[in-house]
Design a protein around this motif. Sequence first.
Motif, PDB file in Angstrom:
ATOM      1  N   PHE A  19       0.815  -1.204   0.000  1.00  0.00           N
ATOM      2  CA  PHE A  19       0.000   0.000   0.000  1.00  0.00           C
ATOM      3  C   PHE A  19       0.856   1.264   0.000  1.00  0.00           C
ATOM      4  CE2 PHE A  19      -2.570  -3.314   2.021  1.00  0.00           C
ATOM      5  CZ  PHE A  19      -3.590  -3.381   1.079  1.00  0.00           C
ATOM      6  N   VAL A  20       1.972   1.216   0.706  1.00  0.00           N
ATOM      7  CA  VAL A  20       2.897   2.343   0.722  1.00  0.00           C
ATOM      8  C   VAL A  20       3.519   2.541  -0.657  1.00  0.00           C
ATOM      9  CG1 VAL A  20       5.080   3.185   1.684  1.00  0.00           C
ATOM     10  CG2 VAL A  20       3.363   2.174   3.186  1.00  0.00           C
ATOM     11  N   TYR A  23       0.963   4.198  -2.854  1.00  0.00           N
ATOM     12  CA  TYR A  23       0.818   5.603  -2.469  1.00  0.00           C
ATOM     13  C   TYR A  23       2.004   6.435  -2.965  1.00  0.00           C
ATOM     14  CZ  TYR A  23       0.442   9.821   0.260  1.00  0.00           C
ATOM     15  OH  TYR A  23       0.359  11.130   0.633  1.00  0.00           O
ATOM     16  N   SER A  27       1.854   9.496  -5.595  1.00  0.00           N
ATOM     17  CA  SER A  27       2.398  10.802  -5.207  1.00  0.00           C
ATOM     18  C   SER A  27       3.451  11.273  -6.200  1.00  0.00           C
ATOM     19  CB  SER A  27       3.022  10.724  -3.807  1.00  0.00           C
ATOM     20  OG  SER A  27       2.045  10.453  -2.853  1.00  0.00           O
TER      21      SER A  27
END
Length: 75
Positions: A19-20, A23, A27
């Motif tokens: 998930f990081v 993200y 970004s």
Amino acid sequence: ALVHGDLPTALARNPIVPFVVVYLALSGLAWARRRVTGAAPGRFAPSWMLHVLWVGLTLFWVLRNVPGWTWLSPQ
């Protein structure tokens, strides 16, 4: 496991990392779009969201090492 495309194993060993990675990729794309279009940089995230993220990660790191919470530990 994630680099080799083995998502089930990656989630079993560390459920937060995929998930990081998503993200960070989103970004990075948003940053690149702002650089190309010349748009003003926005805020990274609301401060409350950063605090919730920090508390959540800290709890995850601590609880996965507590006896009885082995379902959070790498398999």
